[in-house]
Design a protein around this motif. Structure first.
Motif, mmCIF file in Angstrom:
data_model
loop_
_atom_site.group_PDB
_atom_site.id
_atom_site.type_symbol
_atom_site.label_atom_id
_atom_site.label_comp_id
_atom_site.label_asym_id
_atom_site.label_seq_id
_atom_site.Cartn_x
_atom_site.Cartn_y
_atom_site.Cartn_z
ATOM 1 N N UNK A 128 50.325 47.232 39.885
ATOM 2 C CA UNK A 128 49.149 46.380 40.003
ATOM 3 C C UNK A 128 49.606 44.936 39.822
ATOM 4 N N UNK A 129 49.216 44.062 40.733
ATOM 5 C CA UNK A 129 49.591 42.653 40.657
ATOM 6 C C UNK A 129 48.452 41.838 40.050
ATOM 7 N N UNK A 130 48.800 41.003 39.073
ATOM 8 C CA UNK A 130 47.840 40.101 38.422
ATOM 9 C C UNK A 130 48.498 38.730 38.311
ATOM 10 N N UNK A 131 47.767 37.701 38.683
ATOM 11 C CA UNK A 131 48.274 36.341 38.525
ATOM 12 C C UNK A 131 47.260 35.513 37.749
ATOM 13 N N UNK A 132 47.779 34.649 36.891
ATOM 14 C CA UNK A 132 46.911 33.822 36.051
ATOM 15 C C UNK A 132 47.535 32.445 35.886
ATOM 16 N N UNK A 180 43.135 30.632 29.587
ATOM 17 C CA UNK A 180 43.751 31.399 30.668
ATOM 18 C C UNK A 180 42.706 31.687 31.735
ATOM 19 N N UNK A 181 43.148 31.674 32.979
ATOM 20 C CA UNK A 181 42.239 31.903 34.106
ATOM 21 C C UNK A 181 42.927 32.797 35.130
ATOM 22 N N UNK A 182 42.246 33.865 35.542
ATOM 23 C CA UNK A 182 42.792 34.773 36.548
ATOM 24 C C UNK A 182 42.713 34.116 37.924
ATOM 25 N N UNK A 183 43.826 34.127 38.648
ATOM 26 C CA UNK A 183 43.832 33.612 40.029
ATOM 27 C C UNK A 183 43.984 34.729 41.054
ATOM 28 N N UNK A 184 44.510 35.866 40.638
ATOM 29 C CA UNK A 184 44.565 37.049 41.519
ATOM 30 C C UNK A 184 44.161 38.271 40.706
ATOM 31 N N UNK A 185 43.005 38.841 41.052
ATOM 32 C CA UNK A 185 42.485 39.996 40.339
ATOM 33 C C UNK A 185 43.158 41.286 40.835
ATOM 34 N N UNK A 186 43.224 42.309 39.991
ATOM 35 C CA UNK A 186 43.701 43.609 40.453
ATOM 36 C C UNK A 186 42.666 44.262 41.353
ATOM 37 N N UNK A 187 43.049 45.298 42.111
ATOM 38 C CA UNK A 187 42.053 45.982 42.940
ATOM 39 C C UNK A 187 41.049 46.719 42.069
ATOM 40 N N UNK A 188 39.834 46.871 42.579
ATOM 41 C CA UNK A 188 38.809 47.586 41.817
ATOM 42 C C UNK A 188 39.100 49.080 41.736
ATOM 43 N N UNK A 189 39.852 49.607 42.730
ATOM 44 C CA UNK A 189 40.301 51.006 42.718
ATOM 45 C C UNK A 189 41.800 51.019 42.983
ATOM 46 N N UNK A 190 42.540 51.723 42.150
ATOM 47 C CA UNK A 190 44.009 51.763 42.289
ATOM 48 C C UNK A 190 44.463 53.219 42.257
ATOM 49 N N UNK A 191 45.304 53.591 43.233
ATOM 50 C CA UNK A 191 45.828 54.956 43.349
ATOM 51 C C UNK A 191 47.250 54.967 42.809
ATOM 52 N N UNK A 192 47.402 55.537 41.631
ATOM 53 C CA UNK A 192 48.678 55.410 40.936
ATOM 54 C C UNK A 192 49.791 56.254 41.539
ATOM 55 N N UNK A 193 49.451 57.309 42.296
ATOM 56 C CA UNK A 193 50.469 58.205 42.847
ATOM 57 C C UNK A 193 50.721 57.967 44.327
ATOM 58 N N UNK A 194 50.248 56.872 44.834
ATOM 59 C CA UNK A 194 50.553 56.487 46.214
ATOM 60 C C UNK A 194 51.564 55.345 46.211
#
Length: 303
Positions: free
Chosen positions: A176-180, A155-169
């Motif tokens: 969070x979007x992740x593509x592999x 498996x290989x990640x093609x779209x990483x999640x953000x390094x900082x994510x604000x869950x209440x915004x």
């Protein structure tokens, strides 16, 4: 080629041993160590060559040159048990099993011809040793490689999640979007291999979070490799890092053995770390009233 390791003792490496130097036919009899730099891949592809460099060093970690001596390689499981079928280890005959007398190193091309899945998913290690006369060369301590899981696809990640994510915004639907993608040894997508995935929440350092229920998949998310060899995930982490000793999270994607145990010839992948916060801090409004002018440099202080 590999040979049986029944007569090879496994030595525990010790640092700082006092070395005993003796002259024997113009050679130094001393305690030496084998070292691997760099280590072989953690997830090598089956039947794909990789390079391993073995060093012969003394107690000061300096290369030992001047010795034209043989090198032996045995395939073991990571618990030290010898692999019964040593033909699963293949060594390129163009890379001889000998140390270079001028360099004190041996560079080998190695491939493993069986996936770990057919060995009950056990990890392999390579044991390097020198079958030499200790009266001439002293004790040469063998070295073991890091464990390796031999795979067919990864498996290989093609779209990483953000390094900082604000869950209440952005509301409760924000994810969070992740593509592999599933790839082969040529880094090409593998089509038509449906692979259900297991999605696991981790802390940094590959430690699993005990409460996995704080990781939520979006209702329309299908955690499975599609016919094109791809997957698109949408997830939420329902707790902030502050509540977990300020630790960042990560998300691991791996084949789910509960659905299909034959998919265990696929290596997992972990995203980069994600610091989860609630909301961005709003800047304090500055006082709009102008500051009093500064007095001239030579002005006297008021009485």
């Amino acid at each position: 080629m590999s040979s049986s390791a029944s007569g090879v003792k496994r030595h525990k490496r010790t640092e700082g041993d006092s070395a005993r130097l003796e002259s024997a036919n113009g050679r130094l009899s001393n305690k030496h160590w084998l070292s691997i730099q760099p280590q072989p891949p953690k997830f090598p592809f089956v039947n794909v060559w990789f390079e391993v460099r073995v060093l012969l060093v003394d107690q000061n970690r300096a290369l030992k040159t001047g010795w034209d001596i043989p090198l032996r390689v045995d395939l073991q499981y990571d618990n030290g048990e010898i692999v019964p079928n040593q033909s699963a280890l293949s060594i390129d005959p163009n890379t001889p099993l000998r140390f270079s007398a001028t360099q004190g190193t041996a560079t080998l091309r190695i491939r493993l011809t069986e996936v770990s899945m057919v060995h009950e998913n056990r990890a392999f290690v390579l044991l390097f040793s020198c079958p030499v006369d200790e009266s001439l060369y002293g004790s040469i301590i063998p070295v073991q490689s890091q464990p390796m899981i031999v795979i067919r696809h990864r498996l290989q990640i093609t779209e990483e999640p953000p390094s900082t994510w604000y869950k209440d915004e952005g509301g409760r639907d924000k994810c969070i979007s992740i593509q592999a993608v599933l790839v082969d040894e040529n880094n090409s997508p593998v089509p038509n291999r449906g692979v259900p995935l297991k999605i696991t929440l981790l802390y940094e350092g590959d430690v699993e979070v005990k409460n996995q229920t704080i990781l939520k998949l979006a209702p329309d998310c299908n955690p499975s490799i599609d016919p094109l060899g791809k997957v698109s995930l949408k997830v939420r982490i329902e707790e902030v890092s502050k509540n977990h000793q300020k630790q960042a999270f990560a998300i691991r994607l791996s084949p789910d053995p509960l659905y299909n145990p034959t998919n265990q010839d696929i290596s997992p992948i972990t995203t980069r770390s994600i610091q989860v916060l609630s909301k961005r801090n709003k800047r304090r409004k500055r006082d709009s009233s102008p500051l009093p002018p500064l007095p001239p440099p030579n002005a006297r202080a008021p009485c």
